[in-house]
Design an enzyme around this catalytic site. Sequence first.
Site, PDB file in Angstrom:
ATOM      1  N   ASP A   1       0.862  -1.174   0.000  1.00 13.31           N
ATOM      2  CA  ASP A   1       0.000   0.000   0.000  1.00 13.31           C
ATOM      3  C   ASP A   1       0.903   1.230   0.000  1.00 13.31           C
ATOM      4  OD1 ASP A   1      -2.231   1.592   0.107  1.00 13.31           O
ATOM      5  OD2 ASP A   1      -2.593   1.317   2.246  1.00 13.31           O
TER       6      ASP A   1
ATOM      7  N   GLU B   1      -6.611   4.826  -8.943  1.00 20.88           N
ATOM      8  CA  GLU B   1      -7.886   5.337  -8.449  1.00 20.88           C
ATOM      9  C   GLU B   1      -8.527   6.388  -9.352  1.00 20.88           C
ATOM     10  OE1 GLU B   1      -9.703   6.736  -4.152  1.00 20.88           O
ATOM     11  OE2 GLU B   1      -7.988   5.429  -4.376  1.00 20.88           O
TER      12      GLU B   1
ATOM     13  N   LYS C   1      -9.700   1.646  -9.126  1.00 16.95           N
ATOM     14  CA  LYS C   1     -10.268   1.879  -7.800  1.00 16.95           C
ATOM     15  C   LYS C   1     -11.398   2.904  -7.887  1.00 16.95           C
ATOM     16  CE  LYS C   1      -7.736   2.068  -4.031  1.00 16.95           C
ATOM     17  NZ  LYS C   1      -6.683   2.481  -3.078  1.00 16.95           N
TER      18      LYS C   1
ATOM     19  N   THR D   1     -13.230   0.780  -3.184  1.00 17.18           N
ATOM     20  CA  THR D   1     -12.517   1.287  -2.010  1.00 17.18           C
ATOM     21  C   THR D   1     -13.453   2.098  -1.115  1.00 17.18           C
ATOM     22  OG1 THR D   1     -10.508   2.470  -1.330  1.00 17.18           O
ATOM     23  CG2 THR D   1     -11.750   3.380  -3.203  1.00 17.18           C
TER      24      THR D   1
ATOM     25  N   PHE E   1     -11.922  -1.036   4.933  1.00 18.85           N
ATOM     26  CA  PHE E   1     -10.941  -0.206   5.642  1.00 18.85           C
ATOM     27  C   PHE E   1     -10.943  -0.534   7.138  1.00 18.85           C
ATOM     28  CE2 PHE E   1      -9.668   3.664   2.922  1.00 18.85           C
ATOM     29  CZ  PHE E   1      -9.542   2.869   1.798  1.00 18.85           C
TER      30      PHE E   1
END
Length: 313
Positions: free
Chosen positions: A16, A89, A125, A149, A171
């Site tokens: 990440d 993303e 994403k 996400t 998350f």
Amino acid sequence: MNVLEQLRAMTVVVADNGDFHAIKTFTPRDATTNPSLIVKALQQAQYQTLLAETVRENKGLDTAALADRVLVRFGREILAIVPGRVSTEVDARLSFDTSATLAKARELVRLYEAAGIGRERILIKVAATWEGIRAAARLEAEGIHCNLTLLFSFAQAVACAEAGVTLISPFVGRIYDWYKQRENRDYAGDEDPGVQSVRRIYRYYKQFGYKTEVMGASFRNPGQIIALAGCDLLTISPDLLARLRETEQELVRQLQPDAPPDPAVGKVHLDEPAFRLALNDDAMATEKLAEGIRLFVADSRRLDELLEQATAR
């Protein structure tokens, strides 16, 4: 073996980070990025040349188009390191616009393919809003794989699975943060609300045969990662990867894909009104989703500022 090596035997480890020099250290299979990580990387001197080159090669483009090319440039560099996929993303400012999300995702894939990278190595994403999930369903039908996400609730997870998305990113850490602040107490192991959320989603997906992969994300400590050993994927920051690599203890698998079904768990279907009501009923998920979009939007604007400054030089 250290904990990281044991984890690799049961879970796909994903880096990440937008710092591809740091990614090399841990040899993950996949990597994830977002505007926040890209902005952070661009603060480092070693990435100024990359930024300058991208701006120079794309003179005359507006800021939005230039931002796409910076994101894809980082993704290409990462794909030269990892053997698997990179997540790139869609601008969070499009989180409530299905048509604009579709257009942006298709453009990102077009840029990758123009650089010789097949769409099988790309995950787009998208924020797990109703509009984002609908866009992802259409993208998946086109062969564009998606990573949903900012996922905080079971309702979001159900809607993503029904839409046939490739992967979701619950998350863990942000769920943990919310409950820690509200209850004024700490959580660890099995009682961690973030861990509980991912375990519930994982078991539901396996029980009902959904192909959508679960990738736990946003960790605050190694204990959360250890408590999710066996999850399909886990995306982990370099500092936590280092701590796992330095830890010597036996790692016990917590999630099993072939666990016996729970007869008390029924299959759920959510249309748009049911989805919105379920999300609204979850105060944590509602607050964290809104907050997450705001934070990603702020970083997208910050990226725009960096690009405008670089263009003006």
